[in-house]
Design a protein around this motif. Structure first.
Motif, PDB file in Angstrom:
ATOM      1  N   ALA A 211      17.586  64.606  34.802  1.00 23.68           N
ATOM      2  CA  ALA A 211      17.909  63.202  34.587  1.00 23.68           C
ATOM      3  C   ALA A 211      17.522  62.420  35.839  1.00 23.68           C
ATOM      4  O   ALA A 211      17.309  62.993  36.905  1.00 23.68           O
ATOM      5  CB  ALA A 211      19.395  63.050  34.296  1.00 23.68           C
ATOM      6  N   MET A 364      27.946  60.454  27.843  1.00 22.47           N
ATOM      7  CA  MET A 364      26.595  60.966  28.014  1.00 22.47           C
ATOM      8  C   MET A 364      26.250  61.960  26.911  1.00 22.47           C
ATOM      9  O   MET A 364      25.148  61.902  26.346  1.00 22.47           O
ATOM     10  CB  MET A 364      26.429  61.623  29.382  1.00 22.47           C
ATOM     11  N   LYS A 368      23.230  61.365  24.173  1.00 23.53           N
ATOM     12  CA  LYS A 368      22.147  62.335  24.015  1.00 23.53           C
ATOM     13  C   LYS A 368      22.093  62.869  22.584  1.00 23.53           C
ATOM     14  O   LYS A 368      21.013  62.993  21.999  1.00 23.53           O
ATOM     15  CB  LYS A 368      22.346  63.488  25.003  1.00 23.53           C
ATOM     16  N   ILE A 386      24.039  54.512  30.324  1.00 22.15           N
ATOM     17  CA  ILE A 386      23.302  55.768  30.135  1.00 22.15           C
ATOM     18  C   ILE A 386      22.206  55.536  29.108  1.00 22.15           C
ATOM     19  O   ILE A 386      22.452  54.980  28.033  1.00 22.15           O
ATOM     20  CB  ILE A 386      24.247  56.887  29.655  1.00 22.15           C
ATOM     21  N   ALA A 388      19.277  57.471  26.850  1.00 20.77           N
ATOM     22  CA  ALA A 388      18.887  58.802  26.369  1.00 20.77           C
ATOM     23  C   ALA A 388      17.795  58.658  25.315  1.00 20.77           C
ATOM     24  O   ALA A 388      17.859  57.776  24.457  1.00 20.77           O
ATOM     25  CB  ALA A 388      20.092  59.531  25.773  1.00 20.77           C
ATOM     26  N   SER A 389      16.807  59.544  25.379  1.00 16.06           N
ATOM     27  CA  SER A 389      15.708  59.520  24.412  1.00 16.06           C
ATOM     28  C   SER A 389      15.846  60.693  23.449  1.00 16.06           C
ATOM     29  O   SER A 389      16.512  61.688  23.748  1.00 16.06           O
ATOM     30  CB  SER A 389      14.362  59.613  25.125  1.00 16.06           C
ATOM     31  N   GLU A 393      15.198  62.998  27.442  1.00 21.33           N
ATOM     32  CA  GLU A 393      15.194  62.284  28.721  1.00 21.33           C
ATOM     33  C   GLU A 393      16.525  61.548  28.902  1.00 21.33           C
ATOM     34  O   GLU A 393      17.076  61.005  27.935  1.00 21.33           O
ATOM     35  CB  GLU A 393      14.074  61.254  28.759  1.00 21.33           C
ATOM     36  N   VAL A 394      17.013  61.511  30.131  1.00 22.21           N
ATOM     37  CA  VAL A 394      18.246  60.797  30.445  1.00 22.21           C
ATOM     38  C   VAL A 394      18.053  60.011  31.734  1.00 22.21           C
ATOM     39  O   VAL A 394      17.503  60.528  32.711  1.00 22.21           O
ATOM     40  CB  VAL A 394      19.444  61.759  30.612  1.00 22.21           C
TER      41      VAL A 394
END
Length: 466
Positions: A211, A364, A368, A386, A388-389, A393-394
């Motif tokens: 991350a 998180m 995610k 946060i 997130a993909s 990815e973070v």
């Protein structure tokens, strides 16, 4: 020289251990790395102490070993240093560090007083509460000093989750992260205990799977041959409460897109610089030149809103879902081929997780899991935003001014995001850019601003990225 990615990455405890092991495998002995890291940390402490006396609290592990080395460096620099160590060193490197110190060590805090306190009791990797004795010692020493510095992660903090494991832990003025940022440095409630944070590089290489902290984006001015369409057309769909979509449009016009169009059934008093399209949303969005669409701010939640959302979801470009759109969207509406960014606050994040049957512990983990399940990039906004993909990815945003806690700032963030996507950024990158610009615009505004003033400051924030 460490790369930008290495300096912004956020590592779990295990990733940090693995990174250190790679340094050892390359030929550096463990104690040499301890001396390198602690020597650099000691220089920070020396500058902060500015000649004042220092008390170092050392634990039995390598974090305590770091403390002995720091104390040795400070003493060599001429500072008055006292070490308190309730337990003897247990690791080989910590024992070497004690031998390097070679001076008296107190086993009890007793009446020790000083001016600067350095916590090296336990660092990253702690997963259980401090004992009552250790917790009391830590708190008492911090209270008896004018300034408190934590090495790596304050004792009593869970490195990977940011949980505060003990009640009444002291708040530190400075935290020195060793080698790489940890999640505790970025997440609440731990972040609130750490004061000013500084990274002490030790040669840790960048990990592709790590991350990252959101950093200032590197943007470019338009090329001389650019025009309004080549810079990107962003469409914003309004609704029953047009003020929210106007705020988003005001921000979007200042965030890089060449053309911003507000699609709303009744023209608001938005100023001559904003293009307003009062035709039906199907007609307004039936423009092949549109690069990105934002829907949600001020949309409302009735049948007409659902139809507007369905129309937006049929567009071929990128899409930002915010506010009411997050309550109206259903899993079956999403096309896996679309580039979608969702910007939920905590309540909207919980609602989306229920729709996608996601059960996960912590913001998180929920962000995610939602990204992976929905195919959307998730920007879970809040005091510790946060991103997130779907690919795992973070990114975590640095702290932004708390003055952002007013109505309308989320609309501004969504407007920046759709502008960056219209300008060509993918949803994950656009989210990172938007979060940074949003925070910087707030810093430019100073205290007690309005959401419109925030939107009007976005251009000055962008200028700092050129």
């Amino acid at each position: 020289m460490a790369s930008d990615n290495a300096l912004s990455q956020i590592l779990t405890t295990q990733q940090m251990r693995d990174a250190e092991q790679r340094i050892f495998d390359a030929g550096m002995p463990e104690f040499d790395l301890m001396q390198l890291a602690s020597g650099r940390a000691a220089e920070w402490v020396r500058r902060i102490a500015a000649g004042r006396s220092v008390t170092v609290l050392c634990g039995p592990g390598n974090n305590g070993g770091d403390g002995y080395v720091i104390a040795h460096c400070l003493q060599k620099a001429g500072l008055e240093v006292t070490i308190v160590a309730p337990e003897a060193p247990k690791t080989p490197s910590a024992k070497q560090a004690l031998a390097l110190w070679g001076d008296d060590v107190l086993t009890s805090g007793g009446s020790v007083q000083g001016e600067v306190f350095v916590d090296c009791l336990f660092g990253s990797g702690l997963t259980r509460k401090l004992s009552g004795e250790h917790s009391l010692l830590l708190r008492d020493l911090a209270e008896r000093h004018q300034m408190a510095i934590a090495l790596d992660v304050p004792s009593g903090i869970a490195s990977d989750s940011g949980a505060v494991l003990n009640e009444r832990l002291p708040r530190f003025d400075v935290t020195l992260a060793l080698g790489a940022w940890k999640f505790a440095h970025c997440l609440l409630p731990a972040r609130d205990k750490m004061g000013t944070q500084r990274l002490v590089p030790i040669g840790v290489s960048a990990l592709e799977e790590a991350a990252v902290r959101v950093t200032k984006p590197k943007l470019a001015p338009p090329a001389f041959a650019d025009h309004k369409y080549s810079r990107g057309l962003a469409a914003i769909v309004g609704g029953d409460m047009p003020g929210a979509s106007v705020l988003a449009a005001q921000a979007a016009m200042r965030a890089g897109a060449g053309y911003v169009k507000l699609a709303v059934h009744e023209a608001p008093n938005a100023g001559p610089e904003l293009v307003v399209d009062t035709s039906h949303v199907r007609v307004a969005l039936d423009d092949k030149r549109i690069n990105a669409v934002l829907i949600g701010p001020g949309l409302a939640r009735h049948e007409g809103s659902i139809k507007a959302l369905e129309t937006a979801l049929k567009c071929k470009g990128a899409l930002v879902l915010d506010a009411d759109a997050l309550h109206l969207v259903e899993p079956h509406m999403l096309d896996p081929q679309m580039s979608v960014l969702a910007t939920p606050h905590d309540g909207e994040l919980d609602a989306l997780c229920r729709k996608f049957a996601i059960v996960a512990d912590g913001r998180m983990a929920r962000a995610k899991a939602l990204a992976a399940m929905s195919g959307m990039v998730i920007c879970a906004k809040g005091p510790d935003t946060i991103i997130a993909s779907p690919q795992g990815e973070v990114a975590i945003a640095p702290p932004a001014p708390s003055w952002l806690s007013i109505a309308g700032t989320g609309d501004v963030l969504a407007g920046i995001a759709v502008s960056r996507m219209a300008n060509g950024s993918d949803p994950f990158t656009a989210a990172c850019e938007a979060v940074w610009l949003h925070g910087e615009a707030a810093r430019i505004c100073g205290p007690a601003f309005t959401s419109l003033e925030l939107a009007q400051s976005v251009g000055r924030a962008l200028a700092r990225c050129l």
